[in-house]
Scaffold this active site. Structure first.
Site, PDB file in Angstrom:
ATOM      1  N   CYS A 109       0.855  -1.364  -0.073  1.00  0.00           N
ATOM      2  CA  CYS A 109       0.036  -0.015   0.093  1.00  0.00           C
ATOM      3  C   CYS A 109       0.924   1.255   0.003  1.00  0.00           C
ATOM      4  CB  CYS A 109      -1.008   0.137   1.284  1.00  0.00           C
ATOM      5  SG  CYS A 109      -1.998   1.430   1.214  1.00  0.00           S
TER       6      CYS A 109
ATOM      7  N   ASP B 242      -6.638  10.148  -4.154  1.00  0.00           N
ATOM      8  CA  ASP B 242      -5.871   9.127  -3.307  1.00  0.00           C
ATOM      9  C   ASP B 242      -4.684   8.704  -3.859  1.00  0.00           C
ATOM     10  OD1 ASP B 242      -5.343   7.370  -1.369  1.00  0.00           O
ATOM     11  OD2 ASP B 242      -7.173   6.282  -1.452  1.00  0.00           O
ATOM     12  N   ASN B 243      -3.752   8.248  -3.387  1.00  0.00           N
ATOM     13  CA  ASN B 243      -2.793   7.462  -4.042  1.00  0.00           C
ATOM     14  C   ASN B 243      -1.586   8.772  -4.706  1.00  0.00           C
ATOM     15  OD1 ASN B 243      -2.842   5.055  -3.313  1.00  0.00           O
ATOM     16  ND2 ASN B 243      -4.562   4.589  -4.474  1.00  0.00           N
TER      17      ASN B 243
END
Ligand SMILES: Nc1nc2c(c(=O)[nH]1)N[C@H]1C(S)=C(S)[C@@H](COP(=O)(O)O)O[C@H]1N2
Ligand SMILES: [Mo]
Length: 896
Positions: free
Chosen positions: A168, A300-301
């Site tokens: 992750c 996100d990310n």
């Protein structure tokens, strides 16, 4: 079922049934090195019976798990899980990492039991019997759009198996959060896992669909239903069609059908990239000219530039949408697993000076790159030692030609890329550890990029990869080791300790004092003395059953911090109105109680304290059911928090914004009586602590589909000397699309119309309101004024006294003027400015006694007027004194 040895297993049993591998095979061969194999010219290992054994690791045995009790109350009540996993975001959604030592001890491959999980929402439910009927599409800019089932995918395409480490992007984020809170929850260093994945190479499928000219991206969408639509993201088409990149649509993990948490029945596996691109519960593959426009792809990310603060980021969709900041390939990273956090190693004289300790850990790089070097320092980077490395992934390259595993071809010898983690170790004399302050590891990859000493802090706290540092404490006869952090809210680690001691973690020296430099001031003021809310004499034990019997209006009991309180006697006197006590009846309201009550209120609690609940009583609230919340006619519910999404923010003054929220259903009414308030709840991403405040929205109760709230933002002073508002700053730093929770109504006042009011449960009728407000205190006043001005048969008169600093600070000015016009002469408004600019024709000065005497004076003889007051504390106090002094009754004054 008797299976052939896995080295020769065919694809015959692909459909549905769990696949096991022969038990006579050792699950994980020792972690030998590929080069060692080659150097020694080893032939393939054999078992005791002379049969050849796969030269590569097979998954360690996994467990039969159960649905855990805490999941029963959530939409994940169908998902079996291993209790060893550490929950990072409360009970639900499920975001977990294993204990680092357990992960490491499992070896190269991680079981489904300990594999980390990152779920943005509830796990889609897919029955075993319908797994093969799962369908998905390949669509968009392709010559031949395809819809196919998992059955078709297994039958008509070539199957492959190989190991991939998923990581992750938030791995090691807790370290960032200790330095400065990011917008992400706190992963330790175990946000990664490795499994053998079986499925179809994506290039095969894309070749059949035949992307059209101009196509540049491949978007993936999952079946999970999230607040902002489905989970979706994209990668470049060139990667998706490149066999060397190894992108796979997987339906098996370690030889078994995918577990629900890992994408049952079908997911994307993208080696070498962050886990966030490997979409689970795959439903659509869309070939496009532009990157995914999914909320989760954009917000996100990403690693935003470090200069962008969480607050600023919220209003910069341009920055979020900048593809340069999207994370794809992993960066190079490593960690120490042994010694473990809090491990103690006896120095013991008997062990002599020759005794050594084997330091061990993991490393990985991104984009298929190989980690080529691991170095250990015991003197804070002045000198380094080369660690021994092992690359178990290479053992799979030794598989004989034609090898199949779990029904997929195991053929990775042609591919030079590295998709998995590797391991390092180094034997160090204990005496050297004893003499060192700390031990650190750093990795270098084949492009000679080396992990940095210093952290690159960014809004989402992702891709954290500075040298991993373990501090060594000497305690008489033992060494005690301290890792940087512990995951989630678990206390421990040198980072928190150093920070508490006043060290500046960003001084390039791990917060330690560098010669001559003073410690940085601790950034949180020392906690105020705790106020006791218990009556020491109370000894009664109360059962959850007894509590349940008091969840109605009659004798409302409620729970704060495990203690039971009887609210009956306070129903009338409660400044927040009886309803909020009744709404709390039978419930654990610790969070909101502590969030919205003053020290004074807490000090009153011992007199309502009647007993203690057993520590085991579980009153945790039921997660709100998304399906139910969009089907009800009214959004606000008194006892359950409901989610709405932030749709936009509009600045209406330099420090004030109107926040628009989208309700779960467009036909839903807000459901707020005039004069009442709602509670807004946000969670601190790091501590998970709830921030709860009451607001009066601008929306009328009957407004459907949206909710508008005017909020004045109290910012920290630029030099950090004065803290601003937690809620208002947190709200302001939310990006559009983010969910926020609401509950209500609350408040002891309600305006029914035509002069009729309910105050603390009693009805009275007024002929006139005096409304006193300041700053954003105008919002409840505005709601009542609007009802009066627009009420068809309303004859009530209103005088609004609105105090502000400058003209620019007057909120809702046009709207207020509009209402005054609509009222046909019944309503009037007076603005008073304490610091007007030249040319201001209105009133100057503060709203003081003289001001109120001039504008209002004594109460009418009929006693049919009420004063509604809302504003800063000082203003409210001055108003109270002035009105009481002019002969008004306490009962005529209402403070919101
Ligand atoms: N549909 C869907 N896919 C998803 C996610 C998700 O929430 N929904 N989370 C992503 C993230 S951020 C990660 S790190 C990986 C985690 O995969 P795992 O839970 O199997 O370890 O799944 C990715 N794929
Ligand atoms: Mo992730």
């Amino acid at each position: 079922m008797e299976m052939a040895p896995s080295t020769t297993s065919s694809s015959s049993s692909l459909e549905g049934s769990p696949m096991t591998f022969p038990s006579h095979l050792p699950p994980t061969p020792p972690l030998q090195d590929f080069d060692e194999y080659q150097k020694q010219g080893l032939s393939l290992p054999t078992d005791g019976l002379g049969r050849s054994v796969p030269p590569y690791p097979l998954p360690p045995p996994s467990r039969q798990n159960k649905v855990l009790p805490e999941d029963l109350k959530t939409p994940d009540d169908h998902v079996e899980r291993d209790p060893r996993l550490i929950r990072l975001t409360g009970v639900h959604p499920f975001n977990v990492e294993p204990p680092l030592t357990d992960l490491f001890d499992e070896g190269f491959l991680t079981t489904k039991d300990l594999h980390y999980v990152r779920n943005h929402g509830a796990v889609p439910r897919v029955e075993d019997s319908s797994v093969l009927d799962w369908d998905f599409t390949v669509e968009g800019m392709v010559a031949h759009p395809i819809t196919l089932t998992l059955r078709d995918l297994i039958r008509t395409y070539d199957q492959v198996t190989y190991p991939v480490t998923l990581v992750c992007a938030g791995n090691r984020r807790k370290e960032q959060n200790v330095v400065r809170k990011t917008k992400g929850f706190s992963w330790g260093a175990a946000g990664l896992s490795t499994a053998l994945w079986t499925g179809v190479a994506l290039p095969d499928l894309l070749a059949r669909a035949a992307p059209l000219r101009g196509a540049r991206y491949v978007c993936f969408e999952g079946a999970d239903r999230l607040p902002n639509g489905c989970y979706g993201t994209s990668v470049r088409l060139g990667w998706a069609t490149d066999p060397a990149r190894g992108i796979m649509l997987a339906h098996r993990m370690n030889g078994e059908p995918l577990p629900p948490d890992h994408g049952k029945p079908l997911r994307v596996i993208i080696p070498g990239q962050i886990g966030g691109r490997s979409v689970k519960w795959l439903k659509r593959i869309i070939v496009t000219a532009k990157p995914s426009d999914s909320w989760y792809h954009i917000y996100d990310n990403r690693v935003l530039p470090t200069v962008i603060s969480p607050e600023e980021s919220a209003d910069r969709p341009d920055v979020w949408k900048d593809e340069r900041y999207a994370i794809y390939d992993l960066n190079t990273n490593s960690a120490i697993c042994y010694p473990a956090h809090d491990e103690r190693v006896p120095l013991g004289i008997a062990r002599g000076d020759a005794a050594t300790y084997k330091l061990r850990g993991y490393a990985y790089a991104g984009g298929g790159k190989r980690v080529t070097r691991l170095e250990v320092t015991l003197d804070q980077g002045r000198t380094w030692m080369l660690a021994t490395m092992s690359y178990p992934e290479d053992l799979y390259r030794l598989a004989p030609e034609g090898e199949t595993l779990f029904g997929g071809r195991l053929d990775v010898s042609w591919r030079e890329t590295c998709f998995c983690w590797c391991f390092w170790s180094l034997d160090v004399p204990l005496s050297r550890l004893r003499d060192a302050r700390d031990v650190m590891i750093r990795a270098m990859d084949e492009s000679m990029m080396v992990q940095p000493r210093d952290m690159y802090w960014s809004v989402l706290g992702m891709m954290n990869n500075p040298w991993y540092r373990v501090v060594i404490h000497k305690e008489s006869d033992t060494l005690r080791f301290e890792h940087p952090t512990q995951p989630a809210l678990m206390p421990g680690g040198w980072m928190e300790r150093v920070k508490k001691e006043g060290g500046n973690l960003t001084n390039g020296f791990w917060g330690e004092k560098v010669g001559g430099q003073d410690a940085a001031p601790a950034d949180e003021a020392p906690a105020a003395k705790e106020i006791s809310m218990v009556n020491e004499k109370v000894t009664r034990r109360i059962t959850p059953e007894e509590l349940r019997q008091h969840s109605g209006e009659d004798e409302p009991w409620f729970v704060v911090n495990g203690q039971v309180y009887d609210g009956t006697k306070f129903l009338e006197g409660h400044p927040g109105g009886a309803a909020s006590i009744i709404n709390a009846a039978g419930q654990d309201v610790s969070e909101e109680f502590l969030a919205i009550h003053s020290e004074n209120a807490k000090a009153m609690m011992p007199s309502y304290h009647i007993g203690t609940l057993p520590a085991s009583a579980d009153l945790s609230e039921e997660p709100s059911d998304e399906a139910v919340s969009s089907s009800s006619a009214v959004f606000l519910q008194p006892k359950t928090w409901r989610r709405a999404l932030l749709a936009s923010k509009t600045a209406v003054s330099p420090d004030t914004k109107v926040f628009h929220f989208t309700l779960p259903s467009p036909a839903q009414a807000v459901g707020l009586p005039v004069g009442q308030h709602l509670l807004v709840r946000l969670r601190d991403p790091v501590t998970r602590e709830a921030i709860i405040r009451a607001y009066t929205p601008l929306s009328e109760g009957g407004e459907v589909g949206t909710l508008r709230v005017l909020v004045k933002i109290y910012r920290d002073s630029p030099d950090g000397s004065r803290k601003g508002g937690r809620m208002t700053q947190a709200l302001d730093s939310l990006p559009v699309g983010h969910p926020v929770e609401f509950k209500g109504p609350v408040g002891k006042f309600e305006y029914l119309g035509a002069g009729r009011c309910v105050v603390g449960g009693r009805e009275r009728t007024v002929a006139r309101f005096v409304m006193v407000c300041g700053g954003s205190g105008v919002t409840p006043i505005f709601a009542v004024l609007r009802a009066v001005a627009r009420g068809e048969r309303d004859e009530t008169a209103c005088l609004v006294l609105d105090g502000n600093r400058g003209e620019g600070d007057i909120l809702l000015r046009e709207e207020l003027d509009g209402l005054v016009r609509e009222s046909r002469g019944r309503c009037r408004i007076v603005h008073a400015l304490s610091r007007p600019r030249d040319g201001w024709k209105g009133l100057k000065g503060r709203m003081d006694r003289a001001f109120f005497e001039r504008e209002v004076g004594a109460p009418p003889a009929e006693r049919n007027a009420m004063v509604l007051i809302c504003g800063p504390e000082g203003m409210e106090k001055a108003a109270r004194e002035a009105f009481l002094g002019m002969g008004w009754d306490e009962d005529d004054l209402l403070f919101f």
